[in-house]
Motif scaffolding. Structure first.
Motif, mmCIF file in Angstrom:
data_model
loop_
_atom_site.group_PDB
_atom_site.id
_atom_site.type_symbol
_atom_site.label_atom_id
_atom_site.label_comp_id
_atom_site.label_asym_id
_atom_site.label_seq_id
_atom_site.Cartn_x
_atom_site.Cartn_y
_atom_site.Cartn_z
ATOM 1 N N ARG A 263 0.855 -1.181 0.000
ATOM 2 C CA ARG A 263 0.000 0.000 0.000
ATOM 3 C C ARG A 263 0.896 1.238 0.000
ATOM 4 O O ARG A 263 1.526 1.551 1.010
ATOM 5 C CB ARG A 263 -0.930 0.029 1.201
ATOM 6 C CG ARG A 263 -1.968 1.162 1.152
ATOM 7 C CD ARG A 263 -2.646 1.342 2.506
ATOM 8 N NE ARG A 263 -3.358 0.163 2.918
ATOM 9 C CZ ARG A 263 -4.621 -0.131 2.563
ATOM 10 N NH1 ARG A 263 -5.273 0.710 1.781
ATOM 11 N NH2 ARG A 263 -5.198 -1.228 2.992
ATOM 12 N N PRO A 264 0.983 1.961 -1.127
ATOM 13 C CA PRO A 264 1.772 3.198 -1.142
ATOM 14 C C PRO A 264 1.244 4.194 -0.107
ATOM 15 O O PRO A 264 0.038 4.202 0.199
ATOM 16 C CB PRO A 264 1.573 3.722 -2.572
ATOM 17 C CG PRO A 264 1.182 2.512 -3.371
ATOM 18 C CD PRO A 264 0.384 1.663 -2.432
ATOM 19 N N ILE A 265 2.107 5.016 0.424
ATOM 20 C CA ILE A 265 1.684 6.029 1.397
ATOM 21 C C ILE A 265 0.659 6.949 0.731
ATOM 22 O O ILE A 265 0.881 7.475 -0.356
ATOM 23 C CB ILE A 265 2.892 6.853 1.881
ATOM 24 C CG1 ILE A 265 3.897 5.956 2.601
ATOM 25 C CG2 ILE A 265 2.448 7.970 2.810
ATOM 26 C CD1 ILE A 265 5.175 6.664 3.011
ATOM 27 N N GLY A 266 -0.473 7.123 1.389
ATOM 28 C CA GLY A 266 -1.528 7.980 0.852
ATOM 29 C C GLY A 266 -2.509 7.266 -0.058
ATOM 30 O O GLY A 266 -3.502 7.871 -0.480
ATOM 31 N N ALA A 267 -2.277 5.999 -0.372
ATOM 32 C CA ALA A 267 -3.189 5.252 -1.255
ATOM 33 C C ALA A 267 -4.296 4.602 -0.432
ATOM 34 O O ALA A 267 -4.108 4.250 0.734
ATOM 35 C CB ALA A 267 -2.423 4.192 -2.040
ATOM 36 N N ARG A 268 -5.463 4.431 -1.060
ATOM 37 C CA ARG A 268 -6.582 3.797 -0.372
ATOM 38 C C ARG A 268 -6.553 2.279 -0.485
ATOM 39 O O ARG A 268 -7.058 1.579 0.384
ATOM 40 C CB ARG A 268 -7.905 4.326 -0.949
ATOM 41 C CG ARG A 268 -8.146 5.812 -0.701
ATOM 42 C CD ARG A 268 -9.488 6.236 -1.257
ATOM 43 N NE ARG A 268 -9.764 7.649 -1.009
ATOM 44 C CZ ARG A 268 -10.874 8.267 -1.398
ATOM 45 N NH1 ARG A 268 -11.807 7.590 -2.070
ATOM 46 N NH2 ARG A 268 -11.050 9.543 -1.123
ATOM 47 N N GLU A 269 -5.986 1.789 -1.568
ATOM 48 C CA GLU A 269 -6.007 0.352 -1.812
ATOM 49 C C GLU A 269 -4.592 -0.195 -1.983
ATOM 50 O O GLU A 269 -3.664 0.537 -2.350
ATOM 51 C CB GLU A 269 -6.834 0.028 -3.068
ATOM 52 C CG GLU A 269 -8.292 0.447 -2.956
ATOM 53 C CD GLU A 269 -9.059 0.125 -4.229
ATOM 54 O OE1 GLU A 269 -8.419 -0.276 -5.231
ATOM 55 O OE2 GLU A 269 -10.289 0.272 -4.220
ATOM 56 N N GLU A 270 -4.463 -1.496 -1.730
ATOM 57 C CA GLU A 270 -3.184 -2.154 -1.924
ATOM 58 C C GLU A 270 -2.953 -2.446 -3.403
ATOM 59 O O GLU A 270 -3.897 -2.613 -4.170
ATOM 60 C CB GLU A 270 -3.130 -3.461 -1.126
ATOM 61 C CG GLU A 270 -3.071 -3.245 0.383
ATOM 62 C CD GLU A 270 -2.837 -4.549 1.128
ATOM 63 O OE1 GLU A 270 -3.279 -5.611 0.612
ATOM 64 O OE2 GLU A 270 -2.213 -4.520 2.202
ATOM 65 N N VAL A 271 -1.690 -2.510 -3.773
ATOM 66 C CA VAL A 271 -1.305 -2.799 -5.151
ATOM 67 C C VAL A 271 -0.664 -4.187 -5.178
ATOM 68 O O VAL A 271 0.324 -4.421 -4.477
ATOM 69 C CB VAL A 271 -0.291 -1.758 -5.664
ATOM 70 C CG1 VAL A 271 0.141 -2.090 -7.086
ATOM 71 C CG2 VAL A 271 -0.872 -0.354 -5.570
ATOM 72 N N PRO A 272 -1.196 -5.132 -5.963
ATOM 73 C CA PRO A 272 -0.575 -6.466 -6.031
ATOM 74 C C PRO A 272 0.828 -6.372 -6.635
ATOM 75 O O PRO A 272 1.065 -5.615 -7.573
ATOM 76 C CB PRO A 272 -1.515 -7.257 -6.958
ATOM 77 C CG PRO A 272 -2.789 -6.482 -6.979
ATOM 78 C CD PRO A 272 -2.406 -5.049 -6.791
ATOM 79 N N VAL A 273 1.762 -7.143 -6.088
ATOM 80 C CA VAL A 273 3.119 -7.176 -6.628
ATOM 81 C C VAL A 273 3.570 -8.631 -6.764
ATOM 82 O O VAL A 273 3.317 -9.453 -5.884
ATOM 83 C CB VAL A 273 4.119 -6.396 -5.739
ATOM 84 C CG1 VAL A 273 3.933 -4.908 -5.889
ATOM 85 C CG2 VAL A 273 4.006 -6.800 -4.275
ATOM 86 N N ASP A 274 4.211 -8.913 -7.870
ATOM 87 C CA ASP A 274 4.736 -10.251 -8.149
ATOM 88 C C ASP A 274 6.254 -10.163 -8.074
ATOM 89 O O ASP A 274 6.917 -9.797 -9.047
ATOM 90 C CB ASP A 274 4.277 -10.706 -9.531
ATOM 91 C CG ASP A 274 4.916 -12.016 -9.951
ATOM 92 O OD1 ASP A 274 5.296 -12.793 -9.057
ATOM 93 O OD2 ASP A 274 5.051 -12.253 -11.165
ATOM 94 N N VAL A 275 6.792 -10.454 -6.904
ATOM 95 C CA VAL A 275 8.224 -10.251 -6.646
ATOM 96 C C VAL A 275 8.791 -11.461 -5.920
ATOM 97 O O VAL A 275 8.166 -11.991 -4.995
ATOM 98 C CB VAL A 275 8.437 -8.985 -5.775
ATOM 99 C CG1 VAL A 275 9.877 -8.878 -5.318
ATOM 100 C CG2 VAL A 275 8.047 -7.743 -6.549
ATOM 101 N N ARG A 276 9.965 -11.898 -6.348
ATOM 102 C CA ARG A 276 10.682 -12.910 -5.574
ATOM 103 C C ARG A 276 11.649 -12.197 -4.638
ATOM 104 O O ARG A 276 12.357 -11.280 -5.054
ATOM 105 C CB ARG A 276 11.468 -13.866 -6.475
ATOM 106 C CG ARG A 276 12.125 -14.983 -5.659
ATOM 107 C CD ARG A 276 12.942 -15.936 -6.488
ATOM 108 N NE ARG A 276 13.332 -17.076 -5.674
ATOM 109 C CZ ARG A 276 14.081 -18.090 -6.095
ATOM 110 N NH1 ARG A 276 14.523 -18.099 -7.352
ATOM 111 N NH2 ARG A 276 14.386 -19.084 -5.296
#
Length: 475
Positions: A263-276
């Motif tokens: 969740r970026p600072i100031g964002a309302r929703e989480e952002v999916p990330v595909d990271v190892r």
């Protein structure tokens, strides 16, 4: 060309139907079963390009399926389906050999990314694709000692799955190189490799650096900013010196790893990330956990598999090969001829303990090339550090002779030295640097800043003087 096939093993009809529809829209052939027995039958009749299996099944477990596939279809990636929040089960699946995991309720976009990555890996295993690239990458990990052969073999195995890897080892052993090789030899090689030194980010900026922020979320946030997790999307995030993370960031990092979202600072929703996630530190992370300086739950998440990189003193036989590789690299950068080690220099290197490991060897050889006459390096050119002198010991033989007590004479106190000496709280390297700086400045002044004359007065080559001026910051 026949379509790629997927085996789905889950006792919930809704999950089977969801995966069948979703994967069918990706032009994949799907066979869905609900028990371990049915899975055994299906796997006995044909081979698949990918398998999804639930953790709990009516007549067994997903671990049984993973073990069966590892024994009969070792090139088939397996993804575990786990209940939401059951990260322990996911970690155990990765340790057992699963490629990755997907949590219920299933995120369709995340599922599609996982499938694409897994099928790419399966295709490379079948065709042998990427072998040349992998071999070329591994060539940068120099050394034929048993220890390094084992490290290279482990890297090849770790590149095949998505399990978080903790790379342990002293400073200078090449932990970032190992992380890059794991990335480059795996299915994420076409994605970004994002290294971050956790100890170099100010604590108050960490959340913004890792997760990003929205415009206006705090003073100075003049525009949206992508975080390191988003920058590594589809690739690998390497957390170097992970032990330096403060506790408040350890909590946030743990959630990002578990939920595969930020969740970026100031964002309302989480952002999916595909990271190892790959991580490393030269510190003893287990001891920090015992001392309460590192969260145990985060330690278990990033340390699913541990890879130890041996220090250089444990593989002394690799030193000549490493030295040759480094000297060729230095010559390629400068456009000169590769330096050569005299037998006395090679012996000195093989007997040295290298507390700074490969990084120290690089520095020693770079300095030696600047100090030597021509392109042949002798033992004196290496200027290997000696054991620190005790305060009462003389700095050199002339000093010793000058102040040696006569037979029968009382022992006099040591004369006062104008600069702080070794053993008085000043490191030996700093003490010697101060002496060198004083001598060089005096020679420059006496030769009216003619560097060639100053070098002759000092009894060193012009190239050596130029190196020392740069090293000591003398303008």
């Amino acid at each position: 060309m026949s379509a790629q096939s997927v085996l789905v093993i889950d006792d919930e009809r809704d999950i089977r139907e969801l995966l069948t529809i979703t994967l069918g829209r990706m032009d994949l052939q799907v066979e869905a079963v609900g028990t371990v027995a049915e899975a055994r039958r299906a796997l006995g009749e044909r081979s698949y390009d990918l398998c999804f299996t639930d953790m709990r099944l009516p007549d067994g477990t997903g671990h049984e399926v993973i073990e069966l596939i590892a024994a009969t279809h070792p090139d088939m990636p397996v993804a575990m389906i786990t209940a939401y929040g059951n990260v322990d089960a996911a970690v155990n699946a990765l340790k057992a050999g699963a490629f990755d995991f997907v949590s219920k309720p299933v995120d369709i976009q995340m599922l599609r990314r996982l499938v694409r990555t897994a099928l790419q890996l399966a295709e490379e295993r079948k065709t042998g694709g990427g072998t040349a690239a992998a071999t070329g990458a591994a060539g940068r990990l120099v050394g034929d000692s048993p220890a390094m052969q084992q490290v290279r073999g482990t890297i090849t195995k770790l590149a095949r799955n998505q399990a978080p890897v903790y790379i342990a080892g002293e400073s200078g052993v090449g932990k970032e190189l190992v992380a890059r090789l794991i990335h480059e030899q795996g299915p994420r090689a076409s994605g970004p490799f994002v290294p971050v030194n956790c100890g170099a980010i100010p604590s108050e900026l960490m959340e913004s650096e890792f997760f990003g922020h929205k415009k206006g979320s705090f003073t100075g946030a003049g525009a949206d900013k992508e975080g390191l997790f988003q920058a590594a999307h589809g690739g690998t995030l390497f957390l170097d010196e992970v032990a330096e993370l403060p506790l408040h960031m350890q909590v946030k990092l743990l959630r990002a790893i578990q939920e595969k979202a930020v969740r970026p600072i100031g964002a309302r929703e989480e952002v999916p990330v595909d990271v190892r996630i790959l991580s490393a530190t030269h510190k003893d992370l287990g001891r920090l956990v015992e001392q309460g300086q590192f969260r145990q739950d985060l330690f278990y998440r990033i340390n699913v598999i541990e890879l130890r990189v041996p220090p250089l003193r444990e593989r002394r036989g690799d030193v000549p090969q490493l030295a040759g590789f480094i000297l060729r690299s230095l010559a390629a950068k400068s456009g000169g001829v590769p330096g050569r080690l005299r037998p006395d220099a090679q012996q000195a290197l093989e007997e040295y303990d290298f507390p700074g490991n490969v990084r120290e060897l690089e520095n020693i050889l770079e300095r030696a090339m600047a100090m030597c006459d021509g392109d042949t390096i002798g033992a004196p050119d290496l200027m290997l550090p000696q054991r620190p002198l005790r305060q009462a010991e003389p700095v050199n033989a002339a000093h010793a002779a000058m102040h040696a007590p006569q037979p029968g004479a009382p022992v006099a106190a040591q004369p006062t030295v104008p600069h702080a000496g070794p053993g008085s709280g000043v490191p030996l390297d700093d003490y010697i640097s101060n002496l060198e700086r004083t001598a060089i400045i005096k020679a420059l002044e006496e030769s009216r800043y003619n560097k060639t004359a100053a070098a002759k007065k000092l009894g060193i080559t012009f190239r050596a003087l130029r190196y020392k001026l740069k090293k000591l910051g003398i303008d």
